[in-house]
Design a protein around this motif. Sequence first.
Motif, PDB file in Angstrom:
ATOM      1  N   LEU A  98       0.831  -1.205   0.000  1.00 48.56           N
ATOM      2  CA  LEU A  98       0.000   0.000   0.000  1.00 48.56           C
ATOM      3  C   LEU A  98       0.864   1.253   0.000  1.00 48.56           C
ATOM      4  CD1 LEU A  98      -2.930   0.988   0.146  1.00 48.56           C
ATOM      5  CD2 LEU A  98      -2.702   0.987   2.614  1.00 48.56           C
ATOM      6  N   GLY A  99       2.041   1.189   0.609  1.00 48.78           N
ATOM      7  CA  GLY A  99       2.924   2.346   0.692  1.00 48.78           C
ATOM      8  C   GLY A  99       3.525   2.761  -0.628  1.00 48.78           C
ATOM      9  N   GLN A 100       3.457   1.916  -1.659  1.00 51.31           N
ATOM     10  CA  GLN A 100       3.976   2.285  -2.971  1.00 51.31           C
ATOM     11  C   GLN A 100       3.106   3.333  -3.649  1.00 51.31           C
ATOM     12  OE1 GLN A 100       4.352  -1.419  -5.033  1.00 51.31           O
ATOM     13  NE2 GLN A 100       6.063  -2.105  -3.760  1.00 51.31           N
ATOM     14  N   ASN A 101       1.852   3.458  -3.226  1.00 51.03           N
ATOM     15  CA  ASN A 101       0.945   4.470  -3.751  1.00 51.03           C
ATOM     16  C   ASN A 101       1.075   5.720  -2.889  1.00 51.03           C
ATOM     17  OD1 ASN A 101      -1.146   6.014  -4.718  1.00 51.03           O
ATOM     18  ND2 ASN A 101      -2.739   4.508  -4.340  1.00 51.03           N
ATOM     19  N   LEU A 126       1.965   0.797   9.113  1.00 51.48           N
ATOM     20  CA  LEU A 126       1.636   1.797   8.102  1.00 51.48           C
ATOM     21  C   LEU A 126       2.639   2.943   8.104  1.00 51.48           C
ATOM     22  CD1 LEU A 126      -2.246   1.905   8.497  1.00 51.48           C
ATOM     23  CD2 LEU A 126      -0.950   1.017   6.550  1.00 51.48           C
ATOM     24  N   THR A 127       3.066   3.361   9.275  1.00 52.03           N
ATOM     25  CA  THR A 127       4.045   4.446   9.362  1.00 52.03           C
ATOM     26  C   THR A 127       5.382   4.030   8.771  1.00 52.03           C
ATOM     27  OG1 THR A 127       2.947   5.291  11.337  1.00 52.03           O
ATOM     28  CG2 THR A 127       5.197   6.033  10.943  1.00 52.03           C
ATOM     29  N   SER A 128       5.830   2.816   9.070  1.00 52.54           N
ATOM     30  CA  SER A 128       7.111   2.366   8.536  1.00 52.54           C
ATOM     31  C   SER A 128       7.050   2.130   7.030  1.00 52.54           C
ATOM     32  CB  SER A 128       7.583   1.104   9.257  1.00 52.54           C
ATOM     33  OG  SER A 128       6.687   0.053   9.018  1.00 52.54           O
ATOM     34  N   ALA A 129       5.856   1.889   6.472  1.00 52.55           N
ATOM     35  CA  ALA A 129       5.712   1.713   5.032  1.00 52.55           C
ATOM     36  C   ALA A 129       5.562   3.041   4.305  1.00 52.55           C
ATOM     37  CB  ALA A 129       4.515   0.820   4.729  1.00 52.55           C
ATOM     38  N   GLY A 130       5.440   4.150   5.039  1.00 49.26           N
ATOM     39  CA  GLY A 130       5.334   5.455   4.406  1.00 49.26           C
ATOM     40  C   GLY A 130       3.913   5.921   4.155  1.00 49.26           C
ATOM     41  N   VAL A 131       2.923   5.249   4.699  1.00 50.32           N
ATOM     42  CA  VAL A 131       1.532   5.682   4.560  1.00 50.32           C
ATOM     43  C   VAL A 131       1.272   6.713   5.654  1.00 50.32           C
ATOM     44  CG1 VAL A 131      -0.880   4.957   4.586  1.00 50.32           C
ATOM     45  CG2 VAL A 131       0.851   3.442   3.636  1.00 50.32           C
ATOM     46  N   THR A 132       0.990   7.946   5.240  1.00 46.74           N
ATOM     47  CA  THR A 132       0.833   9.028   6.209  1.00 46.74           C
ATOM     48  C   THR A 132      -0.609   9.440   6.425  1.00 46.74           C
ATOM     49  OG1 THR A 132       1.175  10.655   4.465  1.00 46.74           O
ATOM     50  CG2 THR A 132       3.117   9.963   5.727  1.00 46.74           C
ATOM     51  N   SER A 133      -1.515   9.056   5.549  1.00 46.30           N
ATOM     52  CA  SER A 133      -2.912   9.438   5.693  1.00 46.30           C
ATOM     53  C   SER A 133      -3.687   8.274   6.296  1.00 46.30           C
ATOM     54  CB  SER A 133      -3.501   9.826   4.337  1.00 46.30           C
ATOM     55  OG  SER A 133      -4.864  10.154   4.471  1.00 46.30           O
ATOM     56  N   VAL A 134      -3.853   8.319   7.613  1.00 41.08           N
ATOM     57  CA  VAL A 134      -4.552   7.267   8.345  1.00 41.08           C
ATOM     58  C   VAL A 134      -5.615   7.917   9.217  1.00 41.08           C
ATOM     59  CG1 VAL A 134      -4.319   5.380   9.999  1.00 41.08           C
ATOM     60  CG2 VAL A 134      -2.482   5.839   8.396  1.00 41.08           C
ATOM     61  N   GLN A 135      -6.828   7.395   9.146  1.00 39.85           N
ATOM     62  CA  GLN A 135      -7.910   7.875   9.976  1.00 39.85           C
ATOM     63  C   GLN A 135      -8.506   6.710  10.743  1.00 39.85           C
ATOM     64  OE1 GLN A 135     -10.882  10.016   7.813  1.00 39.85           O
ATOM     65  NE2 GLN A 135      -9.409  11.223   6.662  1.00 39.85           N
ATOM     66  N   ILE A 136      -8.974   6.985  11.945  1.00 36.50           N
ATOM     67  CA  ILE A 136      -9.646   5.969  12.741  1.00 36.50           C
ATOM     68  C   ILE A 136     -11.113   6.352  12.798  1.00 36.50           C
ATOM     69  CG2 ILE A 136      -9.780   4.843  14.988  1.00 36.50           C
ATOM     70  CD1 ILE A 136      -6.833   5.554  15.362  1.00 36.50           C
ATOM     71  N   ALA A 137     -11.958   5.469  12.277  1.00 35.15           N
ATOM     72  CA  ALA A 137     -13.390   5.763  12.187  1.00 35.15           C
ATOM     73  C   ALA A 137     -14.107   5.262  13.432  1.00 35.15           C
ATOM     74  CB  ALA A 137     -13.976   5.109  10.948  1.00 35.15           C
ATOM     75  N   GLU A 138     -15.171   5.964  13.775  1.00 37.84           N
ATOM     76  CA  GLU A 138     -16.018   5.527  14.870  1.00 37.84           C
ATOM     77  C   GLU A 138     -17.015   4.514  14.328  1.00 37.84           C
ATOM     78  OE1 GLU A 138     -17.853   8.508  17.276  1.00 37.84           O
ATOM     79  OE2 GLU A 138     -16.262   9.935  16.830  1.00 37.84           O
TER      80      GLU A 138
END
Length: 143
Positions: A98-101, A126-138
Amino acid sequence: MQPRSASRYRFALTPLADAMFQLLIFFMLTSSLTPYSLLTIRSGPEAGTVASDPSAEPADEPALPGENAQFWTISQGEVTANGTRFPLDQLPALAAALGQNDQAEVILIMESSAQVQDLTSVLEALTSAGVTSVQIAETGGQP
């Protein structure tokens, strides 16, 4: 003979209160709250960033997921992504793909069986793969 004067024994609560405070201090010092304080969760843009588009959404409204959004459901010991269940030991490979995108967004949904360690493992991968846009949904249910 003279009758003995009835001396009343007074019960002092001071030693009991001292013992209760010592127990309170002991339990406060031995409880492990440190792992929860190490987990930082950000909401919205990072501090110091300025929106370049004046017609952008206001900050108080939640951002809608884009076309590159992935919905991951976290349960105890596993993650469900695109309908497929992955154990947490396969998470680094999934996050690396996923981090390649560069435009990848991940929206995490917590099930009631998920633990804080499961969320921490997912966020770390996710952080170590470079994914910076993460949201936690209710989920809207009871915690």
